[in-house]
Design an enzyme around this catalytic site. Structure first.
Site, mmCIF file in Angstrom:
data_model
loop_
_atom_site.group_PDB
_atom_site.id
_atom_site.type_symbol
_atom_site.label_atom_id
_atom_site.label_comp_id
_atom_site.label_asym_id
_atom_site.label_seq_id
_atom_site.Cartn_x
_atom_site.Cartn_y
_atom_site.Cartn_z
ATOM 1 N N GLY A 165 -0.338 0.379 0.094
ATOM 2 C CA GLY A 165 -0.538 -0.996 0.767
ATOM 3 C C GLY A 165 -0.895 -1.070 1.800
ATOM 4 O O GLY A 165 -1.657 -2.031 2.296
ATOM 5 N N GLU B 197 -4.612 -1.087 1.590
ATOM 6 C CA GLU B 197 -5.117 -2.396 0.914
ATOM 7 C C GLU B 197 -5.154 -3.342 2.096
ATOM 8 O O GLU B 197 -5.923 -4.182 1.970
ATOM 9 C CB GLU B 197 -4.177 -2.800 -0.044
ATOM 10 C CG GLU B 197 -4.392 -1.838 -1.294
ATOM 11 C CD GLU B 197 -3.373 -2.208 -2.481
ATOM 12 O OE1 GLU B 197 -2.075 -2.116 -2.190
ATOM 13 O OE2 GLU B 197 -3.939 -2.525 -3.761
ATOM 14 N N ALA C 8 3.819 0.604 0.407
ATOM 15 C CA ALA C 8 4.488 -0.476 0.328
ATOM 16 C C ALA C 8 6.097 0.159 0.395
ATOM 17 O O ALA C 8 6.300 1.400 0.735
ATOM 18 C CB ALA C 8 4.282 -0.831 -1.344
ATOM 19 N N GLU D 60 -0.630 5.766 -5.291
ATOM 20 C CA GLU D 60 0.381 5.149 -6.521
ATOM 21 C C GLU D 60 0.382 5.798 -7.565
ATOM 22 O O GLU D 60 1.245 5.797 -8.510
ATOM 23 C CB GLU D 60 -0.466 3.676 -6.582
ATOM 24 C CG GLU D 60 -0.270 2.541 -5.558
ATOM 25 C CD GLU D 60 -0.878 2.887 -4.375
ATOM 26 O OE1 GLU D 60 -1.757 3.815 -4.188
ATOM 27 O OE2 GLU D 60 -0.913 1.792 -3.586
#
Ligand SMILES: NC(=O)c1ccc[n+]([C@@H]2O[C@H](COP(=O)([O-])OP(=O)(O)OC[C@H]3O[C@@H](n4cnc5c(N)ncnc54)[C@H](O)[C@@H]3O)[C@@H](O)[C@H]2O)c1
Length: 702
Positions: free
Chosen positions: A104, A107, A64, A127
């Protein structure tokens, strides 16, 4: 012309979405919006049978955009909705990965129906290192693919795995050596030809419910309370046993709570602080680092050997010069022994050890350094000796060479002048053991040329270290802030606190090691010598109680771990409290007229040690020794065992509240007297407290 970082193109019956958002294709709001539009267009395109998602540049989506998700307004909802939309598509979606598929990015891949990657691709959920858990259903989709136990391991450790391991774990469906985008299209064509239907990760069952009940209970018990993301990861992965939508709610609630936690704030502060450290404001933009291909080191003691290994480990040849043939051979043998130890412990392959050792040349004559690009001196901490060595280096080193000193306490400007070419000189203050510790203070002298400064920073990065730039002052950043910390340690000891009480309080606060244990490990002689040298230089306060304890222990021959006794008694490395120490300190206290108390509580210990340390940090900033407060946090978390989940002393001060801190300094000053200025708050602290501005984001000129 479109400025979207996402491009959609059709290749026959296959649509290809390419994310092109340098440097690492992070999932910024613009990328998410671009993907959304591309997915909608693909869904509406009746002639397109499958979608491939891949990236331009050196990597798949590496995560991200951290800068975005630290914002209060951040919401995971747009990405999560996009992923749900991709997963629900009736036509097949293939993720084709290369480089890094992190956070991300991973994901995104998990929401696709089929995943392929080049052999060198790495996968991770990093994370936790930012105080978070995956917030876009990583905790729900990963266990459904790889099993809950493996998912929990990956999410709580942040560990990277390679493509082979990912294939074994069923995280991906194929590994190849081709071009990522072309291969993705081939795979999609084959799936279409085989009439494959979408395999939706959310529709798979997680095995979380089938694990023994103790599995999650024990995992939760192991989770450190200092890092709440760990326990949250356990709960979220356990919730993958529930229907997907319920697990989704568990993850979303945990992610949101973590996002607002002080630990996440601290870890993200450090993430950015480490990236900023080593950037020097106001430097000539035309200046470039000099090329360093070969290195020389003078002095093959503890530091010289560690520094040499840092370079050898990075594949850079080193010529090490010692004063005698004997010392030269000892240095070479010491380095070989360290490598042999790593090989024996299974930490290093034998051929790697050999390759590294083969890059070392040892000599007794400085002339061997004449063609080196960078020469670092690490001889005894003795001014006349270092001046002599540097004068010789000034004459011997080729024009354009960078000359560095590893001094901890001497004035770099004086040393630089000794070379007669001070613009070429910079301080490189490594921490011990130098081949292990990541922190490297780069000391900028008054005459250090911009390209020389950049060279030192560049070299630090090549070695995988964290460079922080400091100006010239006694102790630079780290040791200068350490001084009041150790000073108050000793005052507390004189007042009756035991070494164990002090260490226990500081370790409960989160320090990796309390100050007494730390000094025992570093050597009481090293600590005492620093104080005695300061005394000789006339730099000690006129306070008879100042740092008397370490000097008394030194006089008593208690040198710490190496002599079996210091603040503690030792069997091997195991410390046990020694009643002789309070007795010895009690006698000092009586002689100095210091009244002893029976109980000094942990919160007083923590405040007494940390308030002056922060205050000294603020003085360092005021004096321009460091250019930003976050550099100090990098130094203390990377070099001194300050807990990363508190973000470093400067961020910790903000967490406490600067007004509270200034008030605390004043209160201790009143209670203890402030004859030597120990408790006088720095102007910067007072000013920021008055303006209600944070300390940790302070930068020169801000
Ligand atoms: N030990 C630490 O934790 C630490 C940390 C940071 C910086 N430093 C600094 O690093 C430097 C070296 O410290 P150390 O702990 O490695 O000391 P050390 O005593 O282990 O090693 C010094 C070495 O220098 C060699 N030497 C002396 N004169 C020489 C000469 N003329 N030519 C070549 N070699 C010569 C000695 O033979 C010895 O091997 C000092 O400036 C010290 O302040 C030490």
């Amino acid at each position: 012309m479109s400025v979207s970082p996402v491009e959609l193109r059709r290749h026959g019956a296959i649509s290809l979405v390419t994310i092109d958002h340098p440097p690492v294709n992070a999932l910024s709001a613009a990328v998410v919006a671009g993907l959304r539009a591309a997915v909608d267009a693909f869904a509406d395109d009746a002639a397109s049978r499958a979608l491939v998602i891949g990236c331009a540049g050196r990597t798949f989506v590496a995560g991200a955009d951290i800068a975005e998700f630290a914002l209060p307004s951040f919401s995971a909802a747009p990405l999560n909705e996009l992923l749900a939309r991709i997963e629900a598509l009736e036509k097949i979606v293939v993720a084709t990965m290369h480089g890094y598929a992190f956070g991300g990015g991973l994901e995104l891949a998990l929401a696709c129906h089929h995943r392929v990657a080049t052999r060198e691709t790495q996968f991770a959920f990093p994370e936790v290192s930012l105080g978070l858990i995956p917030g876009s259903l990583g905790t729900q989709r990963l266990p459904r693919l790889v099993g809950a136990a493996r998912a929990l391991d990956l999410i709580t450790t942040g560990r990277r795995i390679d493509a082979t391991a990912a294939l074994d774990a069923h995280l991906i469906d194929g590994v190849h050596d081709g071009a990522p985008l072309a291969h993705g299209i081939d795979v999609a064509q084959a799936l279409v030809a085989a009439h494959a239907t979408p395999r939706r990760t959310r529709a798979l069952a997680s095995d979380a419910g089938g694990l023994p009940p103790a599995f999650f209970v024990e995992a939760r018990a192991r989770a450190s309370p200092a890092y709440p993301a760990h326990a949250a990861a356990v709960d979220a992965v356990a919730a993958s046993a529930l229907p997907f939508a319920e697990g989704e709610r568990v993850e979303a609630a945990a992610f949101e709570a973590l996002r607002r936690s002080p630990q996440a704030r601290a870890l993200q502060h450090l993430f950015f602080a480490r990236r900023r450290a080593g950037r020097v404001p106001g430097l000539d933009p035309a200046a470039r680092a000099r090329t360093v291909r070969t290195v020389g080191i003078v002095g093959g003691g503890t530091m010289g050997r560690g520094i040499a290994m840092s370079f050898l480990n990075a594949g850079i040849p080193v010529t090490l010069v010692e004063s005698t043939r004997d010392a030269m051979e000892r240095a070479a043998a010491g380095i070989r022994d360290t490598y042999a130890g790593s090989v024996a412990r299974g930490k290093l392959a034998a051929d790697d050890a050999e390759r590294r050792a083969a890059l070392l040349r040892v000599e007794t004559d400085d002339a061997a350094l004449a063609d080196r690009d960078l020469v670092i001196e690490a001889v005894y901490e003795d001014l006349p000796l270092k001046e002599r060595v540097l004068a010789r280096l000034g004459r011997t080193c080729k024009p354009g060479a960078t000359i560095a000193s590893n001094t901890s306490t001497l004035d770099l400007d004086v040393l630089a002048r000794a070379t007669d070419r001070p613009a070429d000189v910079v301080g490189m203050h490594f921490f011990s053991p130098a081949h292990v510790m990541r922190l490297l203070e780069i000391v900028r002298g008054a005459a250090t040329a911009p390209d020389v400064l950049l060279t030192a920073i560049d070299v630090a990065r090549t070695l995988g270290k964290l460079p922080v730039v400091a100006g010239v002052c006694y102790g630079f950043i780290g040791n200068r802030m350490l001084e009041p910390y150790l000073r108050e340690t000793e005052f507390l000891l004189l007042e009756g606190a035991t070494p164990d009480a002090i260490d226990t309080a500081m370790e409960a606060f989160g320090m990796a090691m309390g100050p007494c244990r730390m000094l025992d490990m570093a050597g009481i002689d090293v600590g005492a010598n620093v104080v005695m040298a300061q005394q000789v230089a006339g730099r000690l306060p006129a306070d008879p109680a100042y740092r008397v304890v370490v000097r008394r222990l030194f006089d008593a021959g208690r040198l710490g771990q190496k002599s079996g006794a210091g603040y503690y008694r030792y069997e091997g490395r195991r410390a046990t409290p020694d009643p002789a120490v309070p007795a010895l300190i009690g006698e000092l206290a009586r002689n100095l007229g210091v009244a002893q108390r029976t109980a000094i509580d942990g919160s007083e210990i923590v405040e007494r040690l940390l308030f002056p340390l922060v205050n000294e940090g603020a003085r360092i900033l005021e004096e321009g020794i460091a250019s930003r407060a976050s550099d100090l946090d990098v130094v203390w978390t990377a070099g001194y065992g300050f807990p990363d989940y508190r973000g470093g002393p400067m961020l910790h001060a903000d967490t406490l509240g600067l007004a509270q801190l200034v008030g605390g300094l004043a209160a201790y000053g009143r209670a203890r007297g402030d004859a030597f200025g120990y408790w006088t708050p720095s102007n910067l602290l007072v000013r920021l407290a008055q303006m209600n501005r944070p300390l940790a984001s302070w930068e020169a000129g801000s």
